[in-house]
Design a protein around this motif. Sequence first.
Motif, PDB file in Angstrom:
ATOM      1  N   LEU A   1       0.845  -1.193   0.000  1.00 24.32           N
ATOM      2  CA  LEU A   1       0.000   0.000   0.000  1.00 24.32           C
ATOM      3  C   LEU A   1       0.881   1.244   0.000  1.00 24.32           C
ATOM      4  CD1 LEU A   1      -2.639  -0.858   2.776  1.00 24.32           C
ATOM      5  CD2 LEU A   1      -2.695  -1.501   0.373  1.00 24.32           C
ATOM      6  N   ARG A   2       0.275   2.357  -0.309  1.00 26.63           N
ATOM      7  CA  ARG A   2       0.968   3.645  -0.176  1.00 26.63           C
ATOM      8  C   ARG A   2      -0.015   4.681   0.348  1.00 26.63           C
ATOM      9  NH1 ARG A   2       0.887   7.550  -5.289  1.00 26.63           N
ATOM     10  NH2 ARG A   2      -0.966   6.780  -6.362  1.00 26.63           N
ATOM     11  N   MET A   3       0.518   5.674   1.060  1.00 22.29           N
ATOM     12  CA  MET A   3      -0.249   6.836   1.481  1.00 22.29           C
ATOM     13  C   MET A   3       0.302   8.040   0.735  1.00 22.29           C
ATOM     14  SD  MET A   3      -0.540   8.682   5.215  1.00 22.29           S
ATOM     15  CE  MET A   3      -1.566   7.465   6.012  1.00 22.29           C
ATOM     16  N   TYR A   4      -0.597   8.856   0.202  1.00 21.05           N
ATOM     17  CA  TYR A   4      -0.133  10.030  -0.544  1.00 21.05           C
ATOM     18  C   TYR A   4      -1.136  11.171  -0.429  1.00 21.05           C
ATOM     19  CZ  TYR A   4      -3.430   8.557  -4.236  1.00 21.05           C
ATOM     20  OH  TYR A   4      -4.566   8.195  -4.936  1.00 21.05           O
ATOM     21  N   SER A   5      -0.665  12.357  -0.756  1.00 19.56           N
ATOM     22  CA  SER A   5      -1.526  13.536  -0.828  1.00 19.56           C
ATOM     23  C   SER A   5      -1.460  14.093  -2.243  1.00 19.56           C
ATOM     24  CB  SER A   5      -1.086  14.598   0.189  1.00 19.56           C
ATOM     25  OG  SER A   5       0.222  15.057  -0.131  1.00 19.56           O
ATOM     26  N   ILE A   6      -2.409  14.937  -2.583  1.00 17.29           N
ATOM     27  CA  ILE A   6      -2.421  15.599  -3.886  1.00 17.29           C
ATOM     28  C   ILE A   6      -2.471  17.105  -3.644  1.00 17.29           C
ATOM     29  CG2 ILE A   6      -3.652  15.890  -6.071  1.00 17.29           C
ATOM     30  CD1 ILE A   6      -4.798  13.112  -5.727  1.00 17.29           C
ATOM     31  N   ASP A   7      -1.496  17.834  -4.203  1.00 17.97           N
ATOM     32  CA  ASP A   7      -1.467  19.278  -3.983  1.00 17.97           C
ATOM     33  C   ASP A   7      -2.424  20.011  -4.931  1.00 17.97           C
ATOM     34  OD1 ASP A   7      -0.175  19.590  -6.451  1.00 17.97           O
ATOM     35  OD2 ASP A   7       1.823  19.682  -5.556  1.00 17.97           O
TER      36      ASP A   7
END
Length: 197
Positions: free
Chosen positions: A57-63
């Motif tokens: 899995l990965r955790m990410y944000s979107i700017d």
Amino acid sequence: MEYQNFRNHLSQILGVPIASLEVCSTFYEIKEVKKNEIILREGEISDSTFFVEKGLLRMYSIDKAGKEHVIQFAPENWIISDTTSQLLNEKSRFYIEAIEESTVVITKEGFFENLSKIYPDVAEKNQRLMFNHIKSLQNRVNALISTTAEERYMDFLKKYPNLMLRAPQWMVASYLGITPESLSRVRKELAKKKFEI
């Protein structure tokens, strides 16, 4: 034994006796997650912690410009969650997504509290895990602002062995805070140094 990694985590890390693991089964659920499936979205309030039994899995944000920023990877035996959303009941700023088909153990709010009622030592051990997680995040922030791309890449290889073979290069570059082109240069330079030695 089914879900052996999670059972080992409860037994070895949290000290729950193997013979009593079935007592814990009402406190969690197992989910098969498809590749590219999102299990937490920005704007949702998270009440779950995800233990990766199998997969990645990965955790990410979107700017605001639409660019993704990878915060964390979670291969087998790793735990991933938006702790801030959980503890403060705030809307999440992150997404959690499966990079591979994965088997995830989902523990809901109250899991550790209920477990601690049965096994008192669990609360202290879980708190220690939380402190180590905070320490890891602080070290990561410090590395992003004070170390070279090469140093960050070397640290990545130690932290996530074999992940370069499993995660797309652009995701790894995002995690390191550099462009995919810069990551390619770093890898070439390191390969050259190794060859010259």
